[in-house]
Structures are given as C-alpha cells and as structure tokens.
Write an enzyme that holds these catalytic residues in place. Structure first.
Site, short mmCIF file in Angstrom:
data_model
loop_
_atom_site.label_atom_id
_atom_site.label_comp_id
_atom_site.label_asym_id
_atom_site.label_seq_id
_atom_site.Cartn_x
_atom_site.Cartn_y
_atom_site.Cartn_z
N GLN A 101 0.86 -1.19 0.00
CA GLN A 101 0.00 0.00 0.00
C GLN A 101 0.89 1.24 0.00
OE1 GLN A 101 -2.25 1.70 3.44
NE2 GLN A 101 -4.05 1.20 2.23
N HIS A 167 -3.59 4.36 -1.41
CA HIS A 167 -4.41 4.66 -0.24
C HIS A 167 -5.16 5.97 -0.51
CE1 HIS A 167 -5.99 4.66 3.65
NE2 HIS A 167 -4.90 4.65 4.40
N TYR A 172 -6.25 10.52 4.43
CA TYR A 172 -4.90 10.80 3.93
C TYR A 172 -5.02 11.62 2.64
CZ TYR A 172 -3.46 7.93 7.73
OH TYR A 172 -3.28 7.49 9.01
N LYS A 220 -7.94 1.93 -2.30
CA LYS A 220 -8.78 1.86 -1.09
C LYS A 220 -9.52 3.19 -0.98
CE LYS A 220 -8.48 0.30 3.73
NZ LYS A 220 -7.56 -0.34 4.69
C1 LIG Z 1 -3.22 -0.93 13.93
C2 LIG Z 1 -3.92 -0.53 12.67
C3 LIG Z 1 -3.22 0.13 11.66
C4 LIG Z 1 -3.87 0.47 10.45
N1 LIG Z 1 -3.14 1.02 9.43
C5 LIG Z 1 -3.72 1.18 8.21
C6 LIG Z 1 -2.94 1.52 7.08
O1 LIG Z 1 -1.71 1.65 7.13
N2 LIG Z 1 -3.60 1.69 5.90
C7 LIG Z 1 -4.94 1.50 5.77
O2 LIG Z 1 -5.48 1.65 4.68
N3 LIG Z 1 -5.70 1.16 6.83
C8 LIG Z 1 -5.12 0.97 8.03
N4 LIG Z 1 -5.88 0.53 9.09
C9 LIG Z 1 -7.32 0.32 8.90
C10 LIG Z 1 -7.62 -1.13 8.54
O3 LIG Z 1 -7.05 -1.49 7.29
C11 LIG Z 1 -9.13 -1.39 8.45
O4 LIG Z 1 -9.65 -0.59 7.42
C12 LIG Z 1 -9.87 -1.12 9.77
O5 LIG Z 1 -9.12 -1.54 10.87
C13 LIG Z 1 -11.22 -1.85 9.81
O6 LIG Z 1 -11.04 -3.23 9.62
P1 LIG Z 1 -11.10 -4.33 10.83
O7 LIG Z 1 -12.47 -4.25 11.43
O8 LIG Z 1 -10.86 -5.64 10.16
O9 LIG Z 1 -10.04 -3.96 11.81
C14 LIG Z 1 -5.25 0.19 10.28
C15 LIG Z 1 -5.93 -0.46 11.32
C16 LIG Z 1 -5.30 -0.83 12.49
C17 LIG Z 1 -6.06 -1.56 13.55
#
Ligand SMILES: Cc1cc2nc3c(=O)[nH]c(=O)nc-3n(C[C@H](O)[C@H](O)[C@H](O)COP(=O)(O)O)c2cc1C
Length: 403
Positions: A101, A167, A172, A220
């Site tokens: 990403q 992304h 962002y 995304k």
């Molecule tokens: C610790 C953490 C770091 C994340 N970093 C990113 C990231 O770098 N890029 C991104 O698009 N989403 C990031 N997210 C969001 C997740 O990709 C996801 O969209 C969000 O957590 C919801 O999904 P889940 O219910 O499976 O956690 C992050 C989420 C968490 C928990």
C-alpha cells in the site's frame, strides 16, 4: 466448495481464497523506512495462517507525506528497493502473496516528522486530531505527488510485490481531495465531483503508465465519513464508477472514516487506557491530566462512539458491486465466517479483508477452514490502533485486563 475458500482473481493476480489482510501500519521498518526481518516474521504468520493476500501497512511515497506513527515503511527512494525485494522474496519462498500500500499522509501527520515547515493538503483545512494548519498544494506540487505515486508503484513492482494499492481513504492526502469536507479548492482540483476525483484519476493513470498493463493495481476508498459534508455512500458509488472508467485499476477496497472521525474507521470500544499509555501527547501527561481524561472525557467520548456492527461497509460494497465490474474487497468489522461466506455468496463483495482480528489470530483463515473456529475473537478494544503511535503493531487484548 465454500465461497470464502474458492480461488479469486484480481487482474493478473490469482488468489487461493477470498480472505485478505487489510493494510495496517506495522511500525516495523528501520529508521530509513526499509522493511526488516522482523516485519517479514510478522507477515509470515498470516501466510502460514492461510490468508490469501497480505496488503502491507502504508508505505510513504515521499518525505513530506511521511506518517507520524512509529517507524513507517518508506518507498520513496530506489535505495530501499533491495530491502523490499528481500522481504518479498522471503514471502514468495513460503508461497505467500503480498501487495504494497502506498500513501501520502497529507494533513494527517506532524511537520516534526515530515521535516518541512508546514504540512500539505488539498486545502488549508486543519485536521482536528493533528491540529496543524496545512497549506494548499500548488499545481506543480500536485504534479510532483502524482509522479511520486507512480515512481513508488514502479519501485514496488521492481521489488517483486504482487501488486500495489493506492491509499485514497481514511483522510490521507488523496482522500482529502475527494471529500468536500477537506477540499475547498476552486480550481480544477476542487468543487464538483469530477474535479475532486481528478487527482485520483490522474494518479491511477500515472501508476498504470509506470507499471504497464498487467500489473495489479488496487485502490482503497471511503464509503462514508463522519463530517456532515464528508463522503457519503452515494458519492462513493460515483467515485468507484470513475475509478472503473479510468481502466487503470484492478480492484476497489471499501473502508470508512478518517483520523478525526473518532473511530468510524474501526468502530468498537473507546480505548481510553490505550490512549493514556501509548498516544502522544497523552502518554506524557501527569496524573491529574490522566485522571481527568479517564473520569471526565472518556465516558463522554465512549458514548458517542459509532456502534460496532458486523461488516459495517458491506451495504455500500453491495451497491458498488452493482455499479462497477471491478472486484470489490470489503473491510471493516468482518468477524464471523457465516457473515463473510454469505456476503460473497450473495454477490455483495468478492473478497473480505481484515485488520484487527488477524493481530490476535493470524491463523484465522485456517481456523475457519478446518472448522476450529467460526468467529474472530477480536473484541474491537482498538488499543492496537492508538498504540501504533509509539510502538510496533500487536494485539494488546490481555494488557489492560481488569481495568
Ligand atoms: C493498527 C492498525 C493500523 C492500520 N493502518 C492502516 C494503514 O496503514 N492503511 C490503511 O489503509 N488502513 C489501516 N488501518 C485500517 C484497517 O485497514 C481497516 O480498514 C480497519 O481496521 C477496519 O477493519 P477491521 O475491522 O478488520 O479492523 C489500520 C488499522 C489498524 C487496527
């Protein structure tokens, strides 16, 4: 065969099943932003645990878009290609698939991290969380950012990644252009929907030019933002049509929320104790400040959290599925095997992706397949989220037991 475990395809990329690890910032890169052996060991658990594809946490395309979170992975220089290549080779050696990403953080970072006097964004609208007032990007700077996305994608391809994801969600830089809430421009990069989409369309085209016709390119996008003038599902569906019309993208992942939206992106519990322990500047607060947050602020904020609900972006995903012919990946609250299986079988999404649940159970795909488990154990405490500000990623479930 269960739909969840049937093979899937994203452009030229064949995946053994429909379960994807969604991008999650790892904080495991070294000081130069190069991926490390520790990062590979972290990913290895997902591959061994049966996941079809890993999407890495965001990697920075240039220094003025660098994250303020702990140790961001970077892809802003050819010098970093060898370290990325080593990690990707290691993943391929254990039959894993991995996409990078790429991101520019825009106004969701700190100038102390980017090394520039001010942050940059679509417009000079501060983010309520980071608070710094960004300056509006000029035309030449926008062109430079598009070029840097393309250069980063080419580096990802050279390093051997199986694909690249732009992304354009979560507040962002690219998503600040899409959202009326953050984009107040009156030139050709702001205003009506087509103008707000322009940077995303041009970036997709530049990336496609850089990587050629057959290389998998994902994006995304947000289906929803909390702000009254933020992105809504109707707009999201229209953006996804525009993505399809570029002919330069192979899959769309749908998420929601931005950094200032509290926990719309993740939903679940308000991680007060995690904030006090890990989030700058709260972790440096004195006892009185912490007492105030714990007993006055957090009870109020806990009440205004958006409620957790399984697959909270799936309704929009189902609409997008009808609007575009590209594969759709849905992230956000995917927790039970039955729900995911039905979502794919009913044609609401092609793939499901997860972030938080895999931190606790990297082998969730295997557990679902063998029947060892049918529901993820993640309780959405959200401490993993706030902790990446100051420490590498992990599940903190057991850390605050009894509090
Ligand atoms: C610790 C953490 C770091 C994340 N970093 C990113 C990231 O770098 N890029 C991104 O698009 N989403 C990031 N997210 C969001 C997740 O990709 C996801 O969209 C969000 O957590 C919801 O999904 P889940 O219910 O499976 O956690 C992050 C989420 C968490 C928990």
């Amino acid at each position: 065969m269960e739909a969840l475990f049937s093979p899937g395809r994203i452009g030229s990329l064949e995946l053994k099943n429909r379960m994807i690890r969604s991008a999650s910032h790892e904080g495991l890169a070294d000081r130069s932003g190069a991926p490390t052996e520790r990062q590979f060991q972290f990913y290895k658990r997902f591959i061994e645990g049966g996941i079809g594809l890993i999407i890495t946490g965001y990697a920075g395309i240039m220094q003025n878009g660098k994250s303020a979170l702990y140790h961001m992975t970077m892809i802003d220089s050819d010098d970093l290609i060898p370290a990325h290549r080593t990690m990707v080779n290691n993943i391929h050696n254990i039959e894993g698939k991995i996409a990078l990403q790429i991101a520019h953080c825009g106004r969701q970072t700190l100038s102390s991290e980017t090394g520039e006097a001010t942050l940059v964004s679509s417009s000079s609208v501060p983010n309520r969380f980071y608070k710094e007032v960004p300056r509006e990007l000029s035309e030449p700077e926008i062109a430079e950012i598009i070029e840097n996305f393309a250069a980063a994608a080419r580096r990802a391809q050279t390093a051997g990644y199986d694909g690249v994801q732009l992304h354009a969600a979560h507040g962002y830089l690219l998503s600040t252009f899409l959202s009326r809430h953050s984009n107040k421009r009156t030139d050709r990069w702001g205003g009506h929907l087509e103008n707000r989409f322009r940077i995303v369309g041009e970036t997709l085209r530049a990336v496609r030019d850089a990587v050629g016709r057959d290389y998998p390119v994902f994006i995304k996008l947000n289906s929803f933002e909390r702000a009254r003038d933020g992105i809504r599902p109707d707009e999201c569906v229209r953006f996804t049509r525009m993505v399809g019309d570029t002919g330069c993208c192979d899959a769309i992942e749908l998420s929601a929320g931005s950094n200032e939206d509290s926990f719309y992106m993740a939903r679940g519990k308000f991680p007060a104790e995690g904030i006090l322990k890990y989030l700058r500047p709260y972790c440096k607060m004195g006892r009185v400040g912490k007492f105030f947050i714990r007993h006055a602020v957090s009870p109020v904020l806990s009440k205004i959290q958006p409620p957790f609900r399984e697959g909270y972006n799936l309704e929009t995903a189902a609409r997008v599925k009808k609007a575009v012919s590209l594969p759709v990946i849905t992230v956000g609250g995917m927790r039970s095997k039955a729900f995911m299986e039905a979502a794919i079988r009913e044609g609401k999404t092609d793939f499901v992706s997860m972030a938080r649940p895999l931190l606790l159970e990297p082998d969730l795909a295997n557990k679902f397949k063998t029947g060892e488990s049918s529901v993820a154990r993640c309780d959405n405490c959200n401490i993993c989220f706030v902790a990446t500000d100051t420490v590498p990623i992990r599940c903190h479930k057991d850390e605050f037991r009894g509090r």
